[in-house]
Structures are given as C-alpha cells and as structure tokens.
Write a protein that holds these residues in place. Structure first.
Motif: not given
Length: 438
Positions: A82-92
């Motif tokens: 899930d690339l969107g979820d991965a992007a959210g984790q990166a922001a956090a």
C-alpha cells in the motif's frame, strides 16, 4: 516507436527463463553486479520491477526525491504494498526525525564517550584471552552501546532483544527470492513473534518511564523524547527508538569488524592512532582526525549498507528511463565507492585521502545515504566508530590469523566473513570497568 520502447526500461540480462537473474545473483552478488554494470552501464534492469543504479548523480537524485517520488518505508513480504500507507508512515517518521535529531547530534553523541569506552573494554575481555570470532563481539558491543544510549538505566535485556531481531533477518538475506508471508514457515512465525515482543517490550519501557517523575535534565534519548515539545505519543516515541536501535546495532557492528581487520593488518597505522589517542589510561581525546579518517575510509571500501532500496511512489523517471509505481530501485554504494571515475586508487585503503582535502565528488560517498532520509544517527555512529577505532589502538594490540583471507560477505550488512582476532592489552593501559554514566 522502437526508440521510445528502449527508453521505457533500462537494458539488463534476461537470465534463466523461469528464475530470471536470481540464481546468478545469489551465487555471487557483487560479481554479478560488476559484470552487469560493465556490460549494461550505470543503470540496468534486474527484472521487470527492479533496477540497479551505480552512478553517483543518479543515486543522489533518487535519494533527494525520497518522500516525494520514492519511498523507503514498505512492509516486508507485501507483494502489493500500500504505497499510500507507506507515504503516510514516511511523513510521520520525518516529523519524528526533526524532533530526535538534536539528541543524536555531535555534541550529544560525544557526551557518551566515557560510557562507550567502558562498554568496549568490558565486552572486549573474551578477546584478551585468545582469538575470538569478531562479529559476535562487535554485535554485543554495538547492541549494548545503542541500548544504553537510548534507554540508559532501563537498557537491561535490550541487547539480547536486538540480537534476536538481527538473527531473524539473516535467513531472509541468503536468497533474494522470498516466500509469501501467509506460508506458515518457521522463519516467518519467528519473525512475527520477535517483532511483536520487541514492540511490546519497548512500549512498556516508554510507558513506565513516562509515569516516573521527570528528571531535571535528560539522562538518555528516551528522556529527551519524553521532554519533547510538542509532546510525542507513546507509540511515536516507541517507533522512533525502535528505528534507532535497529539502525544502531547491526550496521555499526559490521563496520567494527572491518576496522578490527584493518588494525590487525596495519600495525604502523595502529601506532599512529595510539599516539593520537593520548594517555593510555584516559578516554581518547575529543578530536581524533586520524581515527575519523580511518572510519571514513573503512566505510568507503566496506560500506555496511552496500545496497539501498527505494520504491517508486507514482509514475516517475530515473535518468532517461520510466518507472511505474511499486518499481524498486537498488542503489549500490559499494561499486560507487570503488569506481575509478570518482576515486583515485579506488581499491587502496588510504585514510590520508580524508586528511588532505576533498577526496572525491560529494555525491560519490554514500555510507549513510543522502537527501531527506539520510541516516538520522550518522553523527552518533561516526562518533562511536571513531572512538572505538581510537580505543582499540590505544588500549590493545590487535592480531588476527585470518585477516588477509577474511573476505567481505555480501549478505545483509557487509563485513569480513569469519574474521578472528585477539586483543592483547597494551602495557600501562588498564582497561576500564563498565561504570560511568552518560
């Protein structure tokens, strides 16, 4: 039309009709990459979803675009992440990085010098009685050092937990082909079990410390994070510390093994380092330019993170080629660090190159990555490795029966395979105990 198709995907070897390039790569990883680089150039395809990069500017471009065009926080075993979820984790994670950075900078790292030396002397004792396998010793030292730095008085048991985490990853580095996570293989079950135990243990430590009265000044990195303003949640503190613990264990340990090997093969260098360190009964000096140069040269020739992975977040480009979401890009610091286009005498161990000016273009040196996801613990790692190099030369005579033949092992973190060494205490240099505080 044919020209456009050629620009869609980099060239690369076709490999076996069923297994592709995996068998040849797993048989001799660096040999395969050298041959393929020579035949296909700085950017080449490994399979339909994987591209290797051995050009510094292209590698830096990928690293600079991490968090926007590329991601690095992907769940293991996920064939369709899930690339969107991965992007959210990166922001956090980026928010947490900004908070934790002052607790890992040069000044904060140097404050742990006395404790680091004490831990090194204590954990080196088995090697003073006879030749030992260096890798387990190095892993024990770096595990204790990073656990102590992060958790201080609450570090008991964490080095063993870090060792478990390192052990569970090794079966997965032996082959580039992985079975799906849903298969009930013993190594899968153990991986998930250790992961759950690690999260539970660290979360409990964070919650227990938060319930204690706050000290006047932070005694360790956990105190530093609990004092952050704005406040960080327990889960964010736990995840931040977990990332630092994992990165601060296996990677520095691999570098320590390479440092021991070089000291064993170069007694003249060890003597110069001993002179730089100062009196043998004291912690080495704060400024250690030669020891730091030795560390930088070890990280150039033998970068523990010899491959870095990024994943395309959306349709993007790599040099002149197109990438699709989910495509993996593997950057190879090992070959970049040894490329004669960027380095003079690239295969020669020469710490003096770091003492006499700019040794190579900045983009050609990537031991800690670059861009927004450059290693958050790079200053701490450099200080600990520099101090370790200096102390080993100051307090011990390093000898090894197989230093010349202990070749690098290109599985997981790069380190000499099977290196054995003995550390004979130097005269008039009593080793310290494990006391002291940060």
């Amino acid at each position: 039309m044919a020209q456009a198709e050629q620009r869609t995907r980099p060239p690369g070897p076709r490999g076996h009709w069923l297994m592709g390039n995996t068998p040849a790569y797993d048989d001799d990883r660096i040999g395969f990459l050298r041959r393929t680089h020579h035949e296909y150039g700085d950017v080449f395809a490994f399979d339909e979803r994987t591209v290797f990069v051995t050009a510094p500017e292209t590698a830096h471009d990928v690293l600079a675009r991490t968090n926007t065009d590329f991601l690095t926080e992907l769940a293991p075993f996920d064939a369709r992440p899930d690339l969107g979820d991965a992007a959210g984790q990166a922001a956090a994670w980026m928010s947490a990085r900004r908070t934790v950075w002052p607790g890992l900078n040069h000044t904060a790292a140097a404050s742990a010098d006395t404790r680091t030396v004490a831990l090194l002397d204590e954990l080196a004792r088995p090697a003073t009685a006879g030749e030992v396998d260096v890798l387990p010793l190095a892993r024990a030292f770096t595990a204790h050092a990073i656990a102590d730095y992060c958790f201080g008085r609450d570090a008991a048991g964490l080095p063993e937990l870090l060792a478990d985490n390192l052990d569970i990853t090794e079966p997965f580095t032996a082959s580039s082909y992985q079975f799906p996570a849903w298969l009930p293989l013993p190594r899968h079950r153990r991986l998930f079990r250790v992961h759950r135990h690690t999260v539970q243990t660290l979360t409990a430590l964070v919650r227990r410390r938060r319930a204690d009265p706050r000290p006047a000044a932070p005694a360790d990195l956990l105190d530093f994070l609990l004092d952050a303003d704005p406040a960080m949640s327990d889960s964010t503190v736990m995840a931040t510390l977990r990332g630092i613990l994992m990165g601060g264990h296996g990677i520095p340990a691999a570098a320590v093994v390479s440092i021991v090997r070089e000291l064993a093969m170069r007694p003249e260098l060890a003597a110069d380092l001993r002179d730089e360190a100062g009196p043998g009964d004291a912690v080495p000096k704060a400024r250690l330019p030669l020891a730091e140069a030795v560390v930088k040269e070890v990280l150039r020739l033998y970068p523990p993170v010899w491959l870095m992975t990024r994943t395309a977040y959306h349709p993007t480009t790599l040099a002149n080629w197109s990438l699709h979401p989910g495509d993996e890009v593997l950057l190879n610091p090992y070959l970049i660090h040894r490329d004669p286009r960027w380095w003079q005498r690239p295969d020669e161990f020469d710490p003096s190159r770091w003492l006499t000016g700019r040794p190579a273009p900045r983009t050609a040196y990537l031991p800690f990555g670059a861009g927004p996801r450059v290693c958050v613990g790079s200053a701490l790692a450099m200080r600990q490795l520099t101090l370790t190099t200096s102390r080993l030369a100051q307090a011990y005579t390093v000898a090894s029966s197989n230093a010349v033949t202990a070749a690098p092992r290109f599985l997981g973190r790069l380190a000499p395979a099977g290196l054995r060494a003995r550390l004979t205490p130097a005269r008039r240099c009593p080793v310290t105990g494990a006391g002291g505080s940060r």
